[in-house]
Design a protein around this motif. Structure first.
Motif, PDB file in Angstrom:
ATOM      1  N   UNK A  11       6.950  28.458 -33.005  1.00 36.58           N
ATOM      2  CA  UNK A  11       8.334  28.342 -33.466  1.00 36.58           C
ATOM      3  C   UNK A  11       9.253  29.015 -32.479  1.00 36.58           C
ATOM      4  N   UNK A  12      10.407  29.459 -32.960  1.00 37.83           N
ATOM      5  CA  UNK A  12      11.393  30.094 -32.097  1.00 37.83           C
ATOM      6  C   UNK A  12      11.862  31.406 -32.695  1.00 37.83           C
ATOM      7  N   UNK A  13      12.419  32.225 -31.839  1.00 33.28           N
ATOM      8  CA  UNK A  13      13.017  33.485 -32.251  1.00 33.28           C
ATOM      9  C   UNK A  13      13.993  33.923 -31.191  1.00 33.28           C
ATOM     10  N   UNK A  14      14.689  34.987 -31.478  1.00 38.19           N
ATOM     11  CA  UNK A  14      15.622  35.487 -30.486  1.00 38.19           C
ATOM     12  C   UNK A  14      16.553  36.520 -31.058  1.00 38.19           C
ATOM     13  N   UNK A  15      17.588  36.807 -30.284  1.00 38.15           N
ATOM     14  CA  UNK A  15      18.585  37.768 -30.738  1.00 38.15           C
ATOM     15  C   UNK A  15      19.944  37.404 -30.192  1.00 38.15           C
ATOM     16  N   UNK A  16      20.955  37.938 -30.895  1.00 37.07           N
ATOM     17  CA  UNK A  16      22.349  37.793 -30.476  1.00 37.07           C
ATOM     18  C   UNK A  16      22.968  39.178 -30.447  1.00 37.07           C
ATOM     19  N   UNK A  17      23.886  39.369 -29.525  1.00 38.13           N
ATOM     20  CA  UNK A  17      24.648  40.610 -29.433  1.00 38.13           C
ATOM     21  C   UNK A  17      26.101  40.241 -29.653  1.00 38.13           C
TER      22      UNK A  17
END
Length: 150
Positions: free
Chosen positions: A88-94
């Motif tokens: 799947x996918x993952x991530x982050x935002x600032x």
């Protein structure tokens, strides 16, 4: 395959550039992510790089392999989980907070559960969310003191 989705955020007393530098210091992620050690397997840590993260306690756990598919400093990073157990996918935002040196760090996952395990997500989710929330709290403490590697 069933989807397991989760998104959590934490306020951080640091400018977005500082938050970005701390979040993309892959080798130090284990200092704030509970039970995790990250290694850059291939690449420079940017798009196209491959990462391997072992998550567990006392040698019991699993290996999560990933490819960095998108980076837009200092705003967002997206990875594709490529392992046999986790995909799947993952991530982050600032997200900048006003004109001050404060940010919001948002971590998200959209994972595919292995066949037959989809019904377990409602049982596993609270523990996963607790561990991630605790890790993000540790990140908020780690980030203001982080110094980029020389």
């Amino acid at each position: 395959m069933g989807n397991a989705q989760l998104e959590l955020e934490v306020p951080v007393r640091a400018a977005p550039e500082q938050v970005w530098a701390a979040a993309t210091d892959w080798r130090r992620q284990g200092e704030w992510m509970l039970g995790t050690q990250v290694h850059v397997v291939r690449g420079d840590g940017g798009p196209g790089s491959e990462l391997a993260a072992f998550t567990g306690i006392g040698g019991v756990g699993f290996l999560d392999t990933m490819e960095i598919v998108e980076m837009r400093p200092p705003m967002c990073c997206r990875v594709r989980h490529t392992g046999s157990l986790i995909s799947g996918e993952g991530g982050f935002r600032v997200i900048a907070r006003g004109d001050s040196d404060e940010s919001v760090f948002v971590w998200w996952e959209d994972l595919s559960m292995p066949t037959g395990t989809g019904p377990l997500w409602p049982v596993l989710r609270p523990g996963f969310a607790w561990g991630l929330r605790r890790s993000l709290e540790r990140f908020a403490e780690f980030c203001p003191q982080h110094r980029a590697p020389a």
